[in-house]
Design a protein around this motif. Structure first.
Motif, PDB file in Angstrom:
ATOM      1  N   UNK A 122      16.216  -9.752  23.229  1.00 48.75           N
ATOM      2  CA  UNK A 122      14.829  -9.266  23.137  1.00 48.75           C
ATOM      3  C   UNK A 122      14.634  -8.236  22.033  1.00 48.75           C
ATOM      4  N   UNK A 123      15.717  -7.782  21.422  1.00 48.26           N
ATOM      5  CA  UNK A 123      15.637  -6.685  20.461  1.00 48.26           C
ATOM      6  C   UNK A 123      15.206  -7.200  19.091  1.00 48.26           C
ATOM      7  N   UNK A 124      14.192  -6.561  18.517  1.00 46.63           N
ATOM      8  CA  UNK A 124      13.744  -6.897  17.168  1.00 46.63           C
ATOM      9  C   UNK A 124      13.507  -5.611  16.382  1.00 46.63           C
ATOM     10  N   UNK A 125      13.957  -5.614  15.154  1.00 49.21           N
ATOM     11  CA  UNK A 125      13.745  -4.459  14.291  1.00 49.21           C
ATOM     12  C   UNK A 125      12.330  -4.480  13.734  1.00 49.21           C
ATOM     13  N   UNK A 126      11.957  -3.423  13.060  1.00 57.54           N
ATOM     14  CA  UNK A 126      10.636  -3.351  12.440  1.00 57.54           C
ATOM     15  C   UNK A 126      10.492  -4.436  11.389  1.00 57.54           C
ATOM     16  N   UNK A 127       9.335  -5.075  11.343  1.00 55.62           N
ATOM     17  CA  UNK A 127       9.087  -6.125  10.361  1.00 55.62           C
ATOM     18  C   UNK A 127       8.316  -5.602   9.152  1.00 55.62           C
ATOM     19  N   UNK A 128       7.454  -4.638   9.370  1.00 57.74           N
ATOM     20  CA  UNK A 128       6.633  -4.130   8.259  1.00 57.74           C
ATOM     21  C   UNK A 128       6.702  -2.616   8.206  1.00 57.74           C
ATOM     22  N   UNK A 129       6.645  -2.091   7.007  1.00 54.27           N
ATOM     23  CA  UNK A 129       6.577  -0.647   6.822  1.00 54.27           C
ATOM     24  C   UNK A 129       5.112  -0.205   6.848  1.00 54.27           C
ATOM     25  N   UNK A 130       4.842   1.030   7.269  1.00 54.52           N
ATOM     26  CA  UNK A 130       3.456   1.506   7.312  1.00 54.52           C
ATOM     27  C   UNK A 130       2.872   1.628   5.908  1.00 54.52           C
ATOM     28  N   UNK A 131       1.583   1.385   5.785  1.00 52.81           N
ATOM     29  CA  UNK A 131       0.922   1.490   4.488  1.00 52.81           C
ATOM     30  C   UNK A 131       0.706   2.952   4.117  1.00 52.81           C
ATOM     31  N   UNK A 132       0.570   3.207   2.824  1.00 50.89           N
ATOM     32  CA  UNK A 132       0.376   4.570   2.355  1.00 50.89           C
ATOM     33  C   UNK A 132      -1.062   5.020   2.614  1.00 50.89           C
ATOM     34  N   UNK A 133      -1.265   6.309   2.616  1.00 54.62           N
ATOM     35  CA  UNK A 133      -2.621   6.851   2.705  1.00 54.62           C
ATOM     36  C   UNK A 133      -3.285   6.713   1.339  1.00 54.62           C
ATOM     37  N   UNK A 134      -4.426   6.021   1.253  1.00 51.77           N
ATOM     38  CA  UNK A 134      -5.076   5.817  -0.056  1.00 51.77           C
ATOM     39  C   UNK A 134      -5.431   7.148  -0.725  1.00 51.77           C
ATOM     40  N   UNK A 135      -5.261   7.191  -2.031  1.00 49.88           N
ATOM     41  CA  UNK A 135      -5.571   8.380  -2.813  1.00 49.88           C
ATOM     42  C   UNK A 135      -6.473   7.975  -3.978  1.00 49.88           C
ATOM     43  N   UNK A 136      -7.796   8.059  -3.769  1.00 50.38           N
ATOM     44  CA  UNK A 136      -8.741   7.623  -4.789  1.00 50.38           C
ATOM     45  C   UNK A 136      -8.811   8.575  -5.977  1.00 50.38           C
ATOM     46  N   UNK A 137      -8.264   9.774  -5.819  1.00 56.30           N
ATOM     47  CA  UNK A 137      -8.327  10.740  -6.912  1.00 56.30           C
ATOM     48  C   UNK A 137      -7.503  10.318  -8.118  1.00 56.30           C
ATOM     49  N   UNK A 138      -6.536   9.404  -7.930  1.00 63.27           N
ATOM     50  CA  UNK A 138      -5.686   9.018  -9.057  1.00 63.27           C
ATOM     51  C   UNK A 138      -6.434   8.159 -10.069  1.00 63.27           C
ATOM     52  N   UNK A 139      -7.465   7.428  -9.600  1.00 64.64           N
ATOM     53  CA  UNK A 139      -8.235   6.578 -10.509  1.00 64.64           C
ATOM     54  C   UNK A 139      -9.568   6.216  -9.851  1.00 64.64           C
ATOM     55  N   UNK A 140     -10.529   7.134  -9.875  1.00 68.91           N
ATOM     56  CA  UNK A 140     -11.819   6.877  -9.217  1.00 68.91           C
ATOM     57  C   UNK A 140     -12.541   5.647  -9.772  1.00 68.91           C
ATOM     58  N   UNK A 141     -12.414   5.394 -11.059  1.00 72.65           N
ATOM     59  CA  UNK A 141     -13.115   4.254 -11.661  1.00 72.65           C
ATOM     60  C   UNK A 141     -12.559   2.937 -11.132  1.00 72.65           C
ATOM     61  N   UNK A 142     -11.224   2.825 -11.069  1.00 74.07           N
ATOM     62  CA  UNK A 142     -10.614   1.615 -10.514  1.00 74.07           C
ATOM     63  C   UNK A 142     -10.934   1.486  -9.031  1.00 74.07           C
ATOM     64  N   UNK A 143     -10.949   2.605  -8.321  1.00 75.94           N
ATOM     65  CA  UNK A 143     -11.257   2.577  -6.885  1.00 75.94           C
ATOM     66  C   UNK A 143     -12.637   1.985  -6.646  1.00 75.94           C
ATOM     67  N   UNK A 144     -13.600   2.341  -7.484  1.00 76.55           N
ATOM     68  CA  UNK A 144     -14.956   1.816  -7.335  1.00 76.55           C
ATOM     69  C   UNK A 144     -14.997   0.318  -7.591  1.00 76.55           C
ATOM     70  N   UNK A 145     -14.248  -0.151  -8.595  1.00 70.14           N
ATOM     71  CA  UNK A 145     -14.196  -1.586  -8.893  1.00 70.14           C
ATOM     72  C   UNK A 145     -13.571  -2.349  -7.730  1.00 70.14           C
ATOM     73  N   UNK A 146     -12.495  -1.824  -7.195  1.00 69.77           N
ATOM     74  CA  UNK A 146     -11.791  -2.518  -6.109  1.00 69.77           C
ATOM     75  C   UNK A 146     -12.642  -2.585  -4.843  1.00 69.77           C
ATOM     76  N   UNK A 147     -13.444  -1.578  -4.602  1.00 68.05           N
ATOM     77  CA  UNK A 147     -14.340  -1.608  -3.439  1.00 68.05           C
ATOM     78  C   UNK A 147     -15.328  -2.761  -3.533  1.00 68.05           C
ATOM     79  N   UNK A 148     -15.697  -3.120  -4.745  1.00 73.33           N
ATOM     80  CA  UNK A 148     -16.664  -4.197  -4.952  1.00 73.33           C
ATOM     81  C   UNK A 148     -16.003  -5.577  -4.953  1.00 73.33           C
TER      82      UNK A 148
END
Length: 425
Positions: A122-148
């Motif tokens: 019955x034992x199974x290891x983790x299959x997926x790693x947790x996603x990172x916390x989004x940081x829109x400050x690194x590229x606000x212009x790209x973030x706006x495009x991706x939202x659309x």
């Protein structure tokens, strides 16, 4: 006979006259008592007894109506609150799962094990790693495009310059034909940007970066291919999963309907059958070793760095950093070789391997051109299969073969692939 004793009312009144009270006197006394009681009641209940009772009855009637109305509104409010609580509960479960995974990751390599093993099998290891916390400050212009552009924070991304305009047009034309809308071209020069605008193709032009821009504008396929690992990092930091695609790829189905999303990296293979694509036990024979002449080895053909799905996790970003870093230091290295070395080489003395989960895509759905031209086109049953994509990675005459693949799978021209050799000439 004994004489009858008379009660007080039968005896004489005051004055000691001894005579019984007359009928008129008794009536006067009763009136006096009534008036006195009336005055007392008037003082104690100025609004009257009946008025107070009727008001109370009216109050209770109104209260009953109010309660009925409040009960109806209360049920509606309770249903709304229940839906809200269910949503919050789902969010809490997701957060708990992520925290659990982080706790397990934090506990790796430590003496204390935070969890007990379950029953056998019955034992199974983790299959997926947790996603990172989004940081829109690194590229606000790209973030706006991706939202659309993105759907459920997922999108197809391709890099292109003016050297590959014909293939780029075939690439996005087939994407549009399938009905895929969440895709983006990273335009590496002015000409490609203008071309995308004229064709109503979503694009992203990076802010000026002298080193990257010089490669992007004038570089060939391998040079441009190496850029993607550095450019994709921002997409992941913004919290988006990316299906990276070279432009020598034809789409026939929506690939997002065929992903498992249970690994950090999900990649198509350069393997041409089940053994080479998914791994096999290869026995190495060394006769000079005598009794120990046979050594078992585990082999798998490399992942194709021109088509892979990558989730926004820490191991994924570390992979991009490692590959981009090595390519910047090792001028003669091939990006696909480095990509696979970082994915598969284990930790050993002097080297710490990457702790990343990976999955190999179905080779008949995500088909490379060796599988198509060497096997599929010659098999009556396999010819009936409709792939998700075909990648012309094994052949240099890409444009001609891409057109033939479209004729075969889209227009139903059964002999469209016949005049091509298995390999290149």
């Amino acid at each position: 006979m004994a004489s009858r004793r008379e009660g007080p009312l039968m005896r004489g009144g005051g004055g000691g006259g001894g005579q019984p009270l007359s009928r008129g006197s008794r009536i006067a006394a009763a009136v006096a008592v009534g008036v006195t009681l009336g005055c007392v009641c008037a003082f104690l209940y100025p609004d009257g007894l009946l008025s107070r009772s009727s008001d109370a009855a009216l109050h209770w009637a109104r209260q009953a109506d109010s309660v009925a109305c409040e009960n109806y509104e209360g049920v509606t409010n309770l249903k709304s609150k229940l839906v809200s609580l269910e949503r919050k509960n789902a969010e809490f479960r997701k957060q708990i799962n992520e925290l659990t995974m982080k706790l397990q990751l934090a506990g790796q390599g430590k003496d204390e094990v935070p969890y007990k093993a379950g029953p056998f099998g019955t034992v199974k290891a983790l299959r997926t790693n947790p996603t990172v916390t989004p940081d829109e400050s690194i590229n606000p212009r790209l973030a706006k495009i991706l939202q659309q552009v993105a759907i459920k924070k997922e999108l197809i991304v391709a890099l292109a310059n003016s050297n590959v305009r014909e293939m780029l047009e075939m690439w996005f034309t087939n994407i549009k034909r399938v009905g895929i809308t969440n895709y983006l071209v990273v335009a590496l020069d002015d000409s490609t940007e203008t071309f995308c605008k004229s064709k109503d193709v979503p694009f992203y032009r990076r802010d000026p970066d002298e080193g990257i821009d010089n490669i992007g504008k004038a570089g060939g396929n391998h040079a441009v291919s190496g850029l993607k690992f550095r450019i994709l990092r921002e997409f992941l930091q913004l919290g988006y999963s990316v299906l990276l695609s070279d432009i020598d790829i034809i789409f026939f189905q929506n690939p997002f309907d065929h992903l498992y999303r249970d690994a950090d990296v999900e990649s198509m293979s350069d393997g041409h059958d089940n053994r080479t694509a998914y791994g096999f036990n290869d026995v190495f024979d060394e006769p000079s070793m005598g009794w120990a002449r046979y050594a078992h080895t585990m082999r798998i053909w490399v992942y194709n760095s021109g088509f892979f799905f990558i989730r926004p996790t820490i191991p994924s970003i570390e992979l991009l950093d490692r590959v981009a870093g090595r390519l910047s230091r090792e001028a003669k290295s091939w990006d696909q070789a480095v990509f696979n070395e970082e994915l598969f080489f284990p930790s050993h003395p002097g080297y710490e391997g990457l702790h990343i989960s990976k999955r190999t895509m179905d080779i008949y759905l995500f088909m490379n051109s060796k599988v198509l031209f060497k096997t599929v086109r010659k098999d009556a049953q396999l010819r009936k299969l409709k792939p998700v994509i075909v990648h012309l990675n094994y052949h240099p005459d890409k444009s001609d073969r891409m057109k033939a693949v479209i004729e075969f799978y889209v227009n139903g021209k059964q002999n469209a692939l016949e005049h091509f050799p298995d390999g290149s000439e």
